[in-house]
Write an enzyme that holds these catalytic residues in place. Structure first.
Site, mmCIF file in Angstrom:
data_model
loop_
_atom_site.group_PDB
_atom_site.id
_atom_site.type_symbol
_atom_site.label_atom_id
_atom_site.label_comp_id
_atom_site.label_asym_id
_atom_site.label_seq_id
_atom_site.Cartn_x
_atom_site.Cartn_y
_atom_site.Cartn_z
ATOM 1 N N HIS A 1 0.842 -1.186 0.000
ATOM 2 C CA HIS A 1 0.000 0.000 0.000
ATOM 3 C C HIS A 1 0.876 1.233 0.000
ATOM 4 O O HIS A 1 1.944 1.224 0.617
ATOM 5 C CB HIS A 1 -0.906 0.012 1.250
ATOM 6 C CG HIS A 1 -2.068 0.928 1.118
ATOM 7 N ND1 HIS A 1 -1.957 2.272 1.370
ATOM 8 C CD2 HIS A 1 -3.342 0.710 0.720
ATOM 9 C CE1 HIS A 1 -3.133 2.830 1.143
ATOM 10 N NE2 HIS A 1 -3.991 1.917 0.746
ATOM 11 N N ASP B 1 -8.067 -5.041 0.110
ATOM 12 C CA ASP B 1 -8.614 -5.886 -0.946
ATOM 13 C C ASP B 1 -8.254 -7.357 -0.814
ATOM 14 O O ASP B 1 -8.798 -8.192 -1.529
ATOM 15 C CB ASP B 1 -8.130 -5.381 -2.315
ATOM 16 C CG ASP B 1 -8.829 -4.092 -2.700
ATOM 17 O OD1 ASP B 1 -10.024 -3.981 -2.394
ATOM 18 O OD2 ASP B 1 -8.179 -3.220 -3.287
HETATM 19 N N1 ACO Z 1 4.020 -7.640 -4.913
HETATM 20 C C1 ACO Z 1 5.351 -7.650 -5.082
HETATM 21 N N2 ACO Z 1 6.139 -6.575 -4.871
HETATM 22 C C2 ACO Z 1 5.543 -5.442 -4.494
HETATM 23 C C3 ACO Z 1 4.164 -5.356 -4.294
HETATM 24 C C4 ACO Z 1 3.382 -6.497 -4.518
HETATM 25 N N3 ACO Z 1 2.065 -6.480 -4.364
HETATM 26 N N4 ACO Z 1 3.840 -4.101 -3.931
HETATM 27 C C5 ACO Z 1 4.990 -3.414 -3.894
HETATM 28 N N5 ACO Z 1 6.030 -4.226 -4.216
HETATM 29 C C6 ACO Z 1 7.452 -3.879 -4.229
HETATM 30 C C7 ACO Z 1 7.806 -3.051 -5.461
HETATM 31 O O1 ACO Z 1 8.212 -3.878 -6.516
HETATM 32 C C8 ACO Z 1 8.918 -2.188 -4.928
HETATM 33 O O2 ACO Z 1 10.072 -2.990 -4.843
HETATM 34 P P1 ACO Z 1 11.539 -2.321 -5.091
HETATM 35 O O3 ACO Z 1 11.713 -1.352 -3.963
HETATM 36 O O4 ACO Z 1 12.472 -3.502 -5.058
HETATM 37 O O5 ACO Z 1 11.473 -1.666 -6.427
HETATM 38 C C9 ACO Z 1 8.490 -1.884 -3.494
HETATM 39 O O6 ACO Z 1 7.676 -3.009 -3.105
HETATM 40 C C10 ACO Z 1 7.684 -0.596 -3.334
HETATM 41 O O7 ACO Z 1 6.573 -0.666 -4.209
HETATM 42 P P2 ACO Z 1 6.007 0.580 -5.042
HETATM 43 O O8 ACO Z 1 5.344 0.053 -6.270
HETATM 44 O O9 ACO Z 1 7.083 1.615 -5.196
HETATM 45 O O10 ACO Z 1 4.947 1.141 -4.019
HETATM 46 P P3 ACO Z 1 3.770 2.117 -4.382
HETATM 47 O O11 ACO Z 1 3.450 2.844 -3.131
HETATM 48 O O12 ACO Z 1 4.073 2.924 -5.601
HETATM 49 O O13 ACO Z 1 2.563 1.123 -4.793
HETATM 50 C C11 ACO Z 1 0.715 -0.348 -4.622
HETATM 51 C C12 ACO Z 1 1.563 0.736 -3.924
HETATM 52 C C13 ACO Z 1 0.279 0.163 -6.012
HETATM 53 C C14 ACO Z 1 -0.545 -0.605 -3.811
HETATM 54 C C15 ACO Z 1 1.556 -1.643 -4.764
HETATM 55 O O14 ACO Z 1 1.905 -2.121 -3.476
HETATM 56 C C16 ACO Z 1 0.836 -2.731 -5.562
HETATM 57 O O15 ACO Z 1 0.918 -2.754 -6.794
HETATM 58 N N6 ACO Z 1 0.102 -3.662 -4.865
HETATM 59 C C17 ACO Z 1 -0.676 -4.671 -5.556
HETATM 60 C C18 ACO Z 1 -1.994 -4.077 -6.048
HETATM 61 C C19 ACO Z 1 -2.964 -3.823 -4.906
HETATM 62 O O16 ACO Z 1 -3.183 -4.658 -4.031
HETATM 63 N N7 ACO Z 1 -3.617 -2.638 -4.951
HETATM 64 C C20 ACO Z 1 -4.639 -2.251 -3.973
HETATM 65 C C21 ACO Z 1 -4.155 -1.153 -3.058
HETATM 66 S S1 ACO Z 1 -5.356 -0.761 -1.853
HETATM 67 C C22 ACO Z 1 -6.460 0.169 -2.699
HETATM 68 O O17 ACO Z 1 -6.123 0.890 -3.615
HETATM 69 C C23 ACO Z 1 -7.819 0.154 -2.276
#
Ligand code: ACO
Length: 428
Positions: free
Chosen positions: A307, A364
């Site tokens: 998140h 979610d």
């Molecule tokens: N699976 C694997 N790796 C992940 C995940 C995941 N679900 N989420 C984040 N990471 C990793 C990224 O690859 C990144 O790794 P790095 O530092 O080695 O490059 C690190 O964790 C940080 O992730 P970011 O993408 O920079 O974090 P951001 O804050 O931009 O994204 C998000 C947040 C979009 C929610 C992300 O965690 C994600 O894609 N999750 C899966 C989709 C999801 O569940 N969305 C619902 C969110 S809740 C809502 O909107 C109601």
């Protein structure tokens, strides 16, 4: 003396006022940055460090895992309140008195009819259209039937517009579902309350009366409370920015629905269940999917994990996980998807990749399991989320307009070509 933020660049020193929020959050007010520095801007893609507004609606501490609406803890509201009460609280700022709640409910009931011509628009969609696309389009279409913009400073006009929005979106949501199934469209019925109506519109068959099951009604009520608001997330920021051009409430909310649809935001609830089903179909090897999520060459992400603001347990996920457990027990159901979800969570929470990046289950991760148990099909999960988020969008839109916020218009750092001379096609 009030604090200041100092910025030094090329030997010049610039001072900016500091604002402290009611929970001691600190913000440097850089409104005058560009003007006082001769054009310097900040660069913050994804707005990871940028406060877009001051808001009195929702407090969220992602490090501690705290979420409060108008000062009330989410756990407290989920255990003791109803969705309509929470909607009123979020929109108007205080929990409603009995009379206020009754008026709110009755006014919403008075607005649940949709213009029959809306059905002509719906007819134009293919049967397999995604219900989020239908919801967004038909919400936008409501502007055609309500062409006069609301005077936000007129309390009664605003109140009626709010009740209209709360009334009509669930009806459109149920029509989107009926369209997919090829079923006749249902209407709200004043004998039912708000949550019962959502369920009866989704599930009533023309040849029988819908039977209320309090276990199901309570579960949906609680789930919608957990989704009511979440401060400046992607869809809410969209609603605010669209509304900042003084576009109307329906138009702004229609844009919010589109923003919510994406799998990185509200669309994750559908993506989670699809992922869990895939894992089961692929033999149930949870570790294989954890490895895929960690592999930077693989675009797969563990849906429902991570998140932008929570670097701790999402408090909503905690409540939803135990609600999912209870609901399946109460309904005497056994869902293999829940077992896989729990296994996946356990492995991820003990894996260094997820621990180091502070990736926890989000709202979610378990919500789809509840929707499944309620009999709601996967493509409708994000639509249900939209119904829950509606009061938050309305509250944020209203606050933005009442605070007279300026039109949202970010700057950019241009990295394209410098000026070039045009060459006629034969000389290129
Ligand atoms: N699976 C694997 N790796 C992940 C995940 C995941 N679900 N989420 C984040 N990471 C990793 C990224 O690859 C990144 O790794 P790095 O530092 O080695 O490059 C690190 O964790 C940080 O992730 P970011 O993408 O920079 O974090 P951001 O804050 O931009 O994204 C998000 C947040 C979009 C929610 C992300 O965690 C994600 O894609 N999750 C899966 C989709 C999801 O569940 N969305 C619902 C969110 S809740 C809502 O909107 C109601």
């Amino acid at each position: 003396m009030s604090e200041i933020g100092v910025f030094e660049f090329r030997g010049e020193r610039y001072e900016f006022p500091v604002e402290i929020g009611s929970e001691n959050e600190i913000a440097i007010d850089i409104k005058k940055l560009r003007g006082s520095t001769g054009g310097i801007i900040t660069l913050d893609s994804g707005f990871k460090n940028t406060g877009s507004c001051k808001s009195a609606i929702t407090f969220l501490d992602g490090e501690k895992g705290i979420l409060r609406y108008r000062g009330y803890g989410l756990e407290d509201l989920a255990a003791n309140s109803s969705f309509l009460e929470v909607a009123y609280l979020v929109i108007f700022g205080e929990l409603p008195k009995k009379m206020e709640l009754e008026r709110f409910e009755n006014t919403i009931k008075s607005h649940t009819m949709l213009n029959e011509e809306m059905k002509d628009i719906l007819d134009g969609f293919p049967k397999n259209a995604h219900p989020m696309g239908i919801l967004s389009s038909l919400t936008g279409a409501l502007t055609a039937f309500n062409p006069h913009s609301v005077d936000v400073n007129d309390e009664e006009q605003m109140y009626q517009a709010i009740c209209k929005t709360m009334a009509k979106i669930p009806v459109i949501a149920s029509w989107a579902h009926s369209k997919n199934l090829g079923k006749p469209m249902n209407y709200a019925h004043n004998d039912f309350d708000y949550i019962e109506n959502i369920l009866q519109m989704l599930f009533t068959k023309r040849n029988e009366r819908y039977k209320i099951n309090p276990i199901i009604t309570n579960a949906l009520d609680q789930l919608l409370i957990l989704h009511t608001d979440h401060e400046q997330n992607c869809s809410t920021s969209t609603v605010r920015i669209v509304g900042s051009s003084h576009a109307g409430l329906f138009a702004s909310i229609s844009a919010g629905v589109s923003a919510l649809w994406g799998p990185l935001h509200g669309g994750a609830n559908q993506a989670v269940i699809e992922m869990l089903e895939n894992i089961i179909a692929d033999g149930g090897d949870v570790e294989k999917y954890i490895a895929k999520a960690k592999d930077k060459k693989d675009s797969f992400r563990l849906m429902g994990f991570g998140h932008r603001v929570y670097k701790n347990f999402d408090p909503r996920a905690r409540i939803i996980k135990s609600a999912a457990d209870e609901l399946l027990q109460d309904l005497d159901m056994d869902d293999p998807v829940l077992a896989v979800a729990k296994h996946l969570e356990e492995v991820a929470l003990n894996d260094a990749y997820f621990v180091e990046r502070k990736l926890y289950p989000n709202v979610d991760f378990y919500s789809g399991i509840i929707y499944r148990a309620l009999g709601i099909p996967t493509e409708m999960f994000t639509v249900m989320f939209a119904i829950g988020r509606l009061p938050g969008w309305i509250a944020q839109w209203r606050e933005m307009r009442l605070n007279n916020e300026p039109i949202g218009r970010p700057r950019q750092l241009y990295i394209g070509e410098n000026q070039r001379e045009f060459k006629p096609v034969e000389k290129r």
